[in-house]
Design a protein around this motif. Sequence first.
Motif, PDB file in Angstrom:
ATOM      1  N   VAL A  68      -1.885  -1.304  -3.927  1.00 38.85           N
ATOM      2  CA  VAL A  68      -2.773  -0.140  -3.831  1.00 38.85           C
ATOM      3  C   VAL A  68      -1.915   1.106  -3.784  1.00 38.85           C
ATOM      4  O   VAL A  68      -1.039   1.235  -2.925  1.00 38.85           O
ATOM      5  N   SER A  69      -2.165   2.017  -4.716  1.00 38.53           N
ATOM      6  CA  SER A  69      -1.429   3.278  -4.751  1.00 38.53           C
ATOM      7  C   SER A  69      -2.410   4.414  -5.011  1.00 38.53           C
ATOM      8  O   SER A  69      -3.074   4.450  -6.040  1.00 38.53           O
ATOM      9  N   GLU A  70      -2.513   5.330  -4.068  1.00 44.21           N
ATOM     10  CA  GLU A  70      -3.410   6.476  -4.188  1.00 44.21           C
ATOM     11  C   GLU A  70      -2.596   7.747  -4.386  1.00 44.21           C
ATOM     12  O   GLU A  70      -1.480   7.864  -3.886  1.00 44.21           O
ATOM     13  N   ASN A  71      -3.160   8.702  -5.124  1.00 43.05           N
ATOM     14  CA  ASN A  71      -2.492   9.980  -5.401  1.00 43.05           C
ATOM     15  C   ASN A  71      -1.111   9.797  -6.010  1.00 43.05           C
ATOM     16  O   ASN A  71      -0.150  10.476  -5.653  1.00 43.05           O
ATOM     17  N   THR A  72      -1.024   8.858  -6.941  1.00 43.33           N
ATOM     18  CA  THR A  72       0.245   8.522  -7.581  1.00 43.33           C
ATOM     19  C   THR A  72       0.742   9.684  -8.442  1.00 43.33           C
ATOM     20  O   THR A  72       0.014  10.219  -9.263  1.00 43.33           O
ATOM     21  N   GLU A 132       0.846  -1.185   0.000  1.00 43.02           N
ATOM     22  CA  GLU A 132       0.000   0.000   0.000  1.00 43.02           C
ATOM     23  C   GLU A 132       0.879   1.230   0.000  1.00 43.02           C
ATOM     24  O   GLU A 132       1.770   1.374   0.828  1.00 43.02           O
ATOM     25  N   LEU A 133       0.617   2.146  -0.943  1.00 41.58           N
ATOM     26  CA  LEU A 133       1.437   3.336  -1.118  1.00 41.58           C
ATOM     27  C   LEU A 133       0.573   4.591  -1.028  1.00 41.58           C
ATOM     28  O   LEU A 133      -0.570   4.594  -1.465  1.00 41.58           O
ATOM     29  N   GLY A 134       1.159   5.642  -0.510  1.00 36.52           N
ATOM     30  CA  GLY A 134       0.494   6.936  -0.471  1.00 36.52           C
ATOM     31  C   GLY A 134       0.930   7.773  -1.656  1.00 36.52           C
ATOM     32  O   GLY A 134       1.148   7.261  -2.745  1.00 36.52           O
ATOM     33  N   ALA A 135       1.087   9.041  -1.443  1.00 32.55           N
ATOM     34  CA  ALA A 135       1.436   9.983  -2.514  1.00 32.55           C
ATOM     35  C   ALA A 135       2.941   9.943  -2.795  1.00 32.55           C
ATOM     36  O   ALA A 135       3.680  10.858  -2.481  1.00 32.55           O
ATOM     37  N   VAL A 136       3.398   8.853  -3.410  1.00 29.61           N
ATOM     38  CA  VAL A 136       4.812   8.693  -3.745  1.00 29.61           C
ATOM     39  C   VAL A 136       5.139   9.603  -4.926  1.00 29.61           C
ATOM     40  O   VAL A 136       4.439   9.617  -5.921  1.00 29.61           O
ATOM     41  N   ASP A 137       6.214  10.352  -4.788  1.00 32.88           N
ATOM     42  CA  ASP A 137       6.635  11.267  -5.849  1.00 32.88           C
ATOM     43  C   ASP A 137       8.093  10.971  -6.196  1.00 32.88           C
ATOM     44  O   ASP A 137       9.006  11.438  -5.535  1.00 32.88           O
ATOM     45  N   SER A 138       8.290  10.137  -7.216  1.00 34.73           N
ATOM     46  CA  SER A 138       9.639   9.815  -7.688  1.00 34.73           C
ATOM     47  C   SER A 138       9.570   9.756  -9.212  1.00 34.73           C
ATOM     48  O   SER A 138       8.497   9.813  -9.798  1.00 34.73           O
TER      49      SER A 138
END
Length: 130
Positions: free
Chosen positions: A31-35, A12-18
């Motif tokens: 699950v990834s939200e706000n990708t 489960e991932l949040g707002a990852v920014d890479s």
Amino acid sequence: DILIYTVSGSVELGAVDSEKLTVVTNSGDIVSENTRSLSSFTTASGNIVLGFYRVIPGSSILSRSGNAEISFPKGSSVALDFETDTGVMSTDLIRGNYAGSYMYSFNGGGALIHASLEKGVLTVLERQTE
């Protein structure tokens, strides 16, 4: 770049920014939200939820056995390349369920994303911006 690999277990991932985000699991949900990253999500057995903050062209999902959901902000211009053996794509954006592989266009078909499900249901949603 971020690479996450697990043999068994959900991610489960949040707002990852890479620049690039890659997740691979043999058995488990992703699950990834706000990708905010170019994303590549693969699971042999599990479901995938990819919620874009903004659509990143070239992102992809792959599930051999499971369902998937892709959501993006309302009004996003998206081209969806959907490949499947026995699955269907479901969306309210063009009313209905559609069997088989096809290229879909939403709001002009701008940013190309890829989805491949051997079987299962791909749900495509627009969400209200906050």
